[in-house]
Motif scaffolding. Sequence first.
Motif, PDB file in Angstrom:
ATOM      1  N   THR A 251       0.812  -1.218   0.000  1.00 49.39           N
ATOM      2  CA  THR A 251       0.000   0.000   0.000  1.00 49.39           C
ATOM      3  C   THR A 251       0.846   1.268   0.000  1.00 49.39           C
ATOM      4  O   THR A 251       0.425   2.299  -0.532  1.00 49.39           O
ATOM      5  CB  THR A 251      -0.959   0.018   1.203  1.00 49.39           C
ATOM      6  OG1 THR A 251      -0.214  -0.158   2.417  1.00 49.39           O
ATOM      7  CG2 THR A 251      -1.995  -1.087   1.093  1.00 49.39           C
ATOM      8  N   VAL A 254       1.518   2.975  -3.386  1.00 46.62           N
ATOM      9  CA  VAL A 254       0.495   3.808  -4.032  1.00 46.62           C
ATOM     10  C   VAL A 254       0.842   5.284  -3.861  1.00 46.62           C
ATOM     11  O   VAL A 254       0.672   6.088  -4.772  1.00 46.62           O
ATOM     12  CB  VAL A 254      -0.906   3.494  -3.465  1.00 46.62           C
ATOM     13  CG1 VAL A 254      -1.972   4.352  -4.129  1.00 46.62           C
ATOM     14  CG2 VAL A 254      -1.229   2.018  -3.662  1.00 46.62           C
ATOM     15  N   LYS A 255       1.368   5.638  -2.717  1.00 49.11           N
ATOM     16  CA  LYS A 255       1.783   7.020  -2.485  1.00 49.11           C
ATOM     17  C   LYS A 255       2.963   7.395  -3.383  1.00 49.11           C
ATOM     18  O   LYS A 255       3.209   8.572  -3.634  1.00 49.11           O
ATOM     19  CB  LYS A 255       2.166   7.213  -1.018  1.00 49.11           C
ATOM     20  CG  LYS A 255       1.015   6.967  -0.051  1.00 49.11           C
ATOM     21  CD  LYS A 255       1.485   6.965   1.383  1.00 49.11           C
ATOM     22  CE  LYS A 255       0.351   6.575   2.328  1.00 49.11           C
ATOM     23  NZ  LYS A 255       0.794   6.473   3.733  1.00 49.11           N
ATOM     24  N   VAL A 300      -5.951   0.864  -1.107  1.00 48.17           N
ATOM     25  CA  VAL A 300      -5.516   2.253  -1.299  1.00 48.17           C
ATOM     26  C   VAL A 300      -5.464   2.516  -2.801  1.00 48.17           C
ATOM     27  O   VAL A 300      -4.967   1.685  -3.570  1.00 48.17           O
ATOM     28  CB  VAL A 300      -4.127   2.497  -0.665  1.00 48.17           C
ATOM     29  CG1 VAL A 300      -3.692   3.952  -0.866  1.00 48.17           C
ATOM     30  CG2 VAL A 300      -4.140   2.146   0.814  1.00 48.17           C
ATOM     31  N   ASN A 302      -4.999   5.570  -6.162  1.00 48.43           N
ATOM     32  CA  ASN A 302      -4.404   6.844  -6.558  1.00 48.43           C
ATOM     33  C   ASN A 302      -4.954   7.230  -7.936  1.00 48.43           C
ATOM     34  O   ASN A 302      -4.369   6.890  -8.969  1.00 48.43           O
ATOM     35  CB  ASN A 302      -2.880   6.709  -6.597  1.00 48.43           C
ATOM     36  CG  ASN A 302      -2.173   8.031  -6.826  1.00 48.43           C
ATOM     37  OD1 ASN A 302      -2.716   8.939  -7.442  1.00 48.43           O
ATOM     38  ND2 ASN A 302      -0.935   8.133  -6.351  1.00 48.43           N
ATOM     39  N   ALA A 305      -2.483   9.018 -10.365  1.00 48.09           N
ATOM     40  CA  ALA A 305      -1.500   8.120 -10.980  1.00 48.09           C
ATOM     41  C   ALA A 305      -2.157   7.297 -12.081  1.00 48.09           C
ATOM     42  O   ALA A 305      -1.545   7.020 -13.115  1.00 48.09           O
ATOM     43  CB  ALA A 305      -0.910   7.202  -9.919  1.00 48.09           C
ATOM     44  N   GLU A 323      -8.230   4.451   1.674  1.00 41.76           N
ATOM     45  CA  GLU A 323      -7.480   5.700   1.511  1.00 41.76           C
ATOM     46  C   GLU A 323      -7.406   6.042   0.028  1.00 41.76           C
ATOM     47  O   GLU A 323      -7.142   5.169  -0.804  1.00 41.76           O
ATOM     48  CB  GLU A 323      -6.075   5.560   2.081  1.00 41.76           C
ATOM     49  CG  GLU A 323      -5.233   6.815   1.964  1.00 41.76           C
ATOM     50  CD  GLU A 323      -3.824   6.657   2.531  1.00 41.76           C
ATOM     51  OE1 GLU A 323      -3.023   7.585   2.391  1.00 41.76           O
ATOM     52  OE2 GLU A 323      -3.539   5.575   3.092  1.00 41.76           O
ATOM     53  N   VAL A 324      -7.639   7.308  -0.292  1.00 45.90           N
ATOM     54  CA  VAL A 324      -7.506   7.805  -1.660  1.00 45.90           C
ATOM     55  C   VAL A 324      -6.358   8.811  -1.671  1.00 45.90           C
ATOM     56  O   VAL A 324      -6.433   9.849  -1.015  1.00 45.90           O
ATOM     57  CB  VAL A 324      -8.800   8.470  -2.150  1.00 45.90           C
ATOM     58  CG1 VAL A 324      -8.611   9.018  -3.570  1.00 45.90           C
ATOM     59  CG2 VAL A 324      -9.964   7.489  -2.112  1.00 45.90           C
ATOM     60  N   VAL A 325      -5.301   8.473  -2.379  1.00 44.62           N
ATOM     61  CA  VAL A 325      -4.128   9.352  -2.456  1.00 44.62           C
ATOM     62  C   VAL A 325      -4.398  10.459  -3.452  1.00 44.62           C
ATOM     63  O   VAL A 325      -4.778  10.207  -4.595  1.00 44.62           O
ATOM     64  CB  VAL A 325      -2.873   8.551  -2.876  1.00 44.62           C
ATOM     65  CG1 VAL A 325      -1.662   9.488  -3.030  1.00 44.62           C
ATOM     66  CG2 VAL A 325      -2.572   7.451  -1.860  1.00 44.62           C
ATOM     67  N   LYS A 326      -4.236  11.677  -3.016  1.00 44.00           N
ATOM     68  CA  LYS A 326      -4.497  12.844  -3.885  1.00 44.00           C
ATOM     69  C   LYS A 326      -3.224  13.255  -4.625  1.00 44.00           C
ATOM     70  O   LYS A 326      -2.146  13.183  -4.075  1.00 44.00           O
ATOM     71  CB  LYS A 326      -5.016  14.013  -3.049  1.00 44.00           C
ATOM     72  CG  LYS A 326      -6.289  13.693  -2.277  1.00 44.00           C
ATOM     73  CD  LYS A 326      -7.466  13.433  -3.218  1.00 44.00           C
ATOM     74  CE  LYS A 326      -8.760  13.238  -2.433  1.00 44.00           C
ATOM     75  NZ  LYS A 326      -9.907  12.948  -3.293  1.00 44.00           N
TER      76      LYS A 326
END
Length: 326
Positions: A251, A254-255, A300, A302, A305, A323-326
């Motif tokens: 996970t 993803v960031k 998670v 993105n 991306a 979690e949704v990475v902005k």
Amino acid sequence: MTTFVARRWAVGTLAALATLAMAPGVQAQAVKTVGVTAIVDHPALDAVRKGVQDELKALGWEEGKNLKLSYQSAQGNSATAGQIARKFVGDKVDVIVAVATPSAQAAVAATKSIPVVFAAVTDPVAAKLVKSWQPSGTNVTGASDALPLAAQIDLLLKVKPGAKRVGYVYSPGEVNSTIVLKELKAELAKRGMTVAEAAAPRTVDIPSAAKSLVGKADVIYTTTDNNVVSAYESMVRVAEEAKLPLVAADTDSVKRGAVAALGMNYYDLGRQTGKIVDRILKGTKAGAIAPEVGAKMSLVVNPGAAEKQGVKLPEALIKEAAEVVK
């Protein structure tokens, strides 16, 4: 008379020692030593280490008081992992926490007496750390990051509907990665899908291995392979240039640019590992504790991306994510 005097002296001495042990400023509890070793530094493995530290602190083990914790990274070198393990054995630590398969294998090879607690090892049986998932009866136990592959493939198909070819970059020297490759081939075959594999023995080989998949894969799946995760940004660059989406098992990736991941929460895995270490420090034999599998998984995503890699994530998948990475 001599015996009577001797007895009085012994009783008096014991009483004095007991008073001294309870006196302010005197350490009543022996300091325990824990050596933590990881094959390399990257976010997932760092999160495991932090989880172990936090859990031990929560359970009453305070560094500088009743705990001495040492950490060393092998910087991706298996020979260095062996040196670190042997140093911890020479230091006579109370427990060795070995994060990732190569470090765990080095620790198990270095000692048959000091408890070894592995973490972030996908298949401890295949890695020959333990003979089964039952209590080992040896000095080894730990917590695995094994993931159900069927759910991973479901995620791949949500990201890239109709995908038939799954790219896989891996380190041939990492048992956890080769085991996943074998299982991935079997699971994909059930769905009429295939694997396009690219071996990368060293971190510097990751970019060329990823580029070799262009035109051969519809989507790339990355596991917790330590070399791959260490060089993840180079994978992301290839994915963006080729419009080839990256789906991860880690996970934290993803960031760093993966489209999505359904994976282990490595901090929570560290907390789970810390509970095992605590039991051993309090007297339970490592061999009496059955190896565990990480208890918590999370999704998670993105979306940004995804757009850069040529896909649009379904709204339902985004809503499902923890979690949704902005």
